[in-house]
Design an enzyme around this catalytic site. Structure first.
Site, PDB file in Angstrom:
ATOM      1  N   ARG A   1       0.833  -1.215   0.000  1.00  0.00           N
ATOM      2  CA  ARG A   1       0.000   0.000   0.000  1.00  0.00           C
ATOM      3  C   ARG A   1       0.868   1.267   0.000  1.00  0.00           C
ATOM      4  O   ARG A   1       0.948   1.964  -1.003  1.00  0.00           O
ATOM      5  CB  ARG A   1      -0.944  -0.029   1.217  1.00  0.00           C
ATOM      6  CG  ARG A   1      -2.069   1.008   1.173  1.00  0.00           C
ATOM      7  CD  ARG A   1      -1.669   2.410   1.567  1.00  0.00           C
ATOM      8  NE  ARG A   1      -1.130   2.492   2.924  1.00  0.00           N
ATOM      9  CZ  ARG A   1      -0.531   3.570   3.411  1.00  0.00           C
ATOM     10  NH1 ARG A   1      -0.379   4.652   2.677  1.00  0.00           N
ATOM     11  NH2 ARG A   1      -0.045   3.572   4.644  1.00  0.00           N
ATOM     12  N   ASP A   2       1.578   1.502   1.084  1.00  0.00           N
ATOM     13  CA  ASP A   2       2.380   2.730   1.176  1.00  0.00           C
ATOM     14  C   ASP A   2       3.494   2.688   0.123  1.00  0.00           C
ATOM     15  O   ASP A   2       3.842   3.707  -0.476  1.00  0.00           O
ATOM     16  CB  ASP A   2       2.985   2.829   2.588  1.00  0.00           C
ATOM     17  CG  ASP A   2       3.341   4.244   2.980  1.00  0.00           C
ATOM     18  OD1 ASP A   2       3.609   5.048   2.084  1.00  0.00           O
ATOM     19  OD2 ASP A   2       3.359   4.555   4.184  1.00  0.00           O
TER      20      ASP A   2
ATOM     21  N   HIS B   1       5.366   4.572  12.644  1.00  0.00           N
ATOM     22  CA  HIS B   1       5.391   4.441  11.179  1.00  0.00           C
ATOM     23  C   HIS B   1       6.388   5.493  10.666  1.00  0.00           C
ATOM     24  O   HIS B   1       6.054   6.674  10.573  1.00  0.00           O
ATOM     25  CB  HIS B   1       3.963   4.700  10.679  1.00  0.00           C
ATOM     26  CG  HIS B   1       3.764   4.712   9.205  1.00  0.00           C
ATOM     27  ND1 HIS B   1       3.090   3.703   8.536  1.00  0.00           N
ATOM     28  CD2 HIS B   1       4.101   5.606   8.248  1.00  0.00           C
ATOM     29  CE1 HIS B   1       3.025   3.984   7.247  1.00  0.00           C
ATOM     30  NE2 HIS B   1       3.633   5.152   7.047  1.00  0.00           N
TER      31      HIS B   1
ATOM     32  N   HIS C   1       8.990   7.093   7.968  1.00  0.00           N
ATOM     33  CA  HIS C   1       9.601   7.211   6.639  1.00  0.00           C
ATOM     34  C   HIS C   1      11.061   7.602   6.838  1.00  0.00           C
ATOM     35  O   HIS C   1      11.424   8.206   7.859  1.00  0.00           O
ATOM     36  CB  HIS C   1       8.825   8.231   5.798  1.00  0.00           C
ATOM     37  CG  HIS C   1       7.519   7.669   5.303  1.00  0.00           C
ATOM     38  ND1 HIS C   1       7.364   7.163   4.043  1.00  0.00           N
ATOM     39  CD2 HIS C   1       6.325   7.489   5.936  1.00  0.00           C
ATOM     40  CE1 HIS C   1       6.130   6.702   3.895  1.00  0.00           C
ATOM     41  NE2 HIS C   1       5.472   6.898   5.033  1.00  0.00           N
TER      42      HIS C   1
ATOM     43  N   CYS D   1       4.406   9.142   0.263  1.00  0.00           N
ATOM     44  CA  CYS D   1       3.023   9.591   0.091  1.00  0.00           C
ATOM     45  C   CYS D   1       2.983  10.620  -1.032  1.00  0.00           C
ATOM     46  O   CYS D   1       3.766  11.569  -1.033  1.00  0.00           O
ATOM     47  CB  CYS D   1       2.519  10.213   1.399  1.00  0.00           C
ATOM     48  SG  CYS D   1       0.895  10.957   1.229  1.00  0.00           S
TER      49      CYS D   1
ATOM     50  N   ASN E   1       9.214   4.087   3.516  1.00  0.00           N
ATOM     51  CA  ASN E   1       9.257   3.716   4.939  1.00  0.00           C
ATOM     52  C   ASN E   1      10.609   3.083   5.238  1.00  0.00           C
ATOM     53  O   ASN E   1      11.360   2.731   4.340  1.00  0.00           O
ATOM     54  CB  ASN E   1       8.202   2.657   5.237  1.00  0.00           C
ATOM     55  CG  ASN E   1       6.826   3.238   5.234  1.00  0.00           C
ATOM     56  OD1 ASN E   1       6.214   3.360   4.182  1.00  0.00           O
ATOM     57  ND2 ASN E   1       6.336   3.607   6.383  1.00  0.00           N
TER      58      ASN E   1
END
Ligand code: HMG
Ligand code: MG
Length: 329
Positions: free
Chosen positions: A43-44, A235, A237, A268, A277
């Protein structure tokens, strides 16, 4: 040596070994620690890819990740395809992946429309998004932080009525690409709001990777005044190369759920310049070295990383992956 003497020595040695084993077992159970890694690569990682990744490749990628030992793999988004065209095939991807028992496959959902689509294909866990920065929220969700909480309120009950678990994200917990530094109180408020709505866990996102152990610690100290570390995940990055050290800081503050993306994929689309990430391989290597259990098979993880890097035509961002591959070759 007489038979009696040798018997005595053997009995002493045996009981010594038993005592040693017992002490080792007690020590291991006292010191053994477990971190649940939430893999967010599909996803990310893929939401920001310039190159179109075919659905079949996404499905194969997720199936490979399912074989690595994760308990949670965030697989896609049910957001507006106008906003994130890369994941417009979310329903197809979710429907076709092999669902392994014991693994949760959450998807990101911003509104009722997303939840309804997710429910129509049998999603059992969703992730909702809030932000500690109003400007980022406007850019990412087209509404302020408070409005995003109000929007979540409109669909979260439907999720709960259908036994769908809800995880919450908060972006920009220490810094924002548009507003700069973010006050910890903003993060505290939105954490409380999302927990009140029924999220079982809040993932605190350093969206553009500007955090340092200093700012992460200051923010966490305040958040931990009002919630338990058991309700939190981190979370990070890695834009400024701080992700691993920020995660270490969070572990020291008792957080035991960490989001990561295989090969350090991602970013993002609404956080300009932000890179991926923390690479899951690097995190697993670090935790292995600390004697912390993750249940992840590093070799299989590297295979999944090799696969997706080949598909998107990019080298891995994982230092551990690069180092281990060199050794192997
Ligand atoms: P909007 O434009 O205000 O909403 O967007 P809208 O209701 O006017 O809808 C616009 C169009 O999208 C309409 O289509 C809707 O039907 C459609 P049209 O009528 O024009 O043809 N639409 C949808 N289609 C499919 N599924 C849906 C959906 N919703 C609307 N769910 C909206 C508001 C929230 C929808 C939009 O802003 C959006 O989708 N944003 C998501 C952005 C996003 O996914 N960003 C990346 C994830 S966040 C992140 O990466 C951070 C994180 O990793 C943590 C961290 O690192 O900090 C989580
Ligand atoms: Mg993110």
């Amino acid at each position: 040596m007489s038979l009696i003497t040798s018997k005595i020595i053997s009995t002493i040695t045996k009981s010594n070994n038993d005592i040693c084993n017992l002490v080792q077992r007690c020590f291991a159970s006292k010191t053994s620690d477990y971190v649940r890694i939430v893999e967010v690569g599909p996803r990310d990682g893929l939401q920001n890819e310039k190159k179109n990744v075919p659905s079949a490749s996404k499905i194969q990628f997720i199936n490979k990740l399912s074989d690595c030992g994760f308990k949670t793999i965030e697989v896609t988004s049910f957001v507006s395809p106008k906003w994130v065209p890369q994941l417009a095939d979310g329903a197809e991807v979710f429907s076709k992946i092999n669902k392994v028992q014991g693994i949760s496959y959450p998807v990101l959902v911003p509104n009722l429309k997303g939840l309804e689509s997710a429910m129509s294909v049998g999603v059992q866990e969703i992730a909702v998004m809030g932000s500690a920065s109003d400007t980022f929220s406007m850019k990412n969700l087209n509404c302020t932080s408070q409005e995003s909480v109000d929007r979540i309120k409109t669909f979260v009950n439907l999720a709960k009525q259908n036994n769908i678990k809800v995880r919450g994200y908060i972006s920009c917990v220490v810094g924002c690409p548009y507003e700069g530094k973010i006050k910890p109180i903003n993060t505290v408020k939105i954490t409380e709001a999302l927990l009140e709505l029924g999220c079982y866990e809040i993932s605190l996102g350093d969206t553009n990777g500007v955090g340092t152990p200093g700012s992460i610690k200051t923010m966490l100290k305040d958040v931990l005044k009002v919630v338990s570390p058991k309700q939190l995940a981190i979370h990070c990055h890695d834009t400024y190369g701080q992700a691993l050290v920020n995660i270490y800081t969070s572990l020291e503050m008792d957080i035991r759920v960490v989001d990561a993306s295989v090969s350090g994929l991602g970013g993002c689309p609404y956080s300009k310049g932000a890179t991926g990430n923390v690479a899951t391989e690097d995190l697993v290597y670090q935790l292995n070295g600390m004697g912390v259990e993750t249940g992840i098979n590093l070799e299989k993880l590297m295979e999944a990383g090799d696969y997706i890097c080949k598909e998107i035509g990019k080298p891995t961002e994982s230092k551990v992956h690069r180092a281990l591959s060199k050794l192997k070759n």
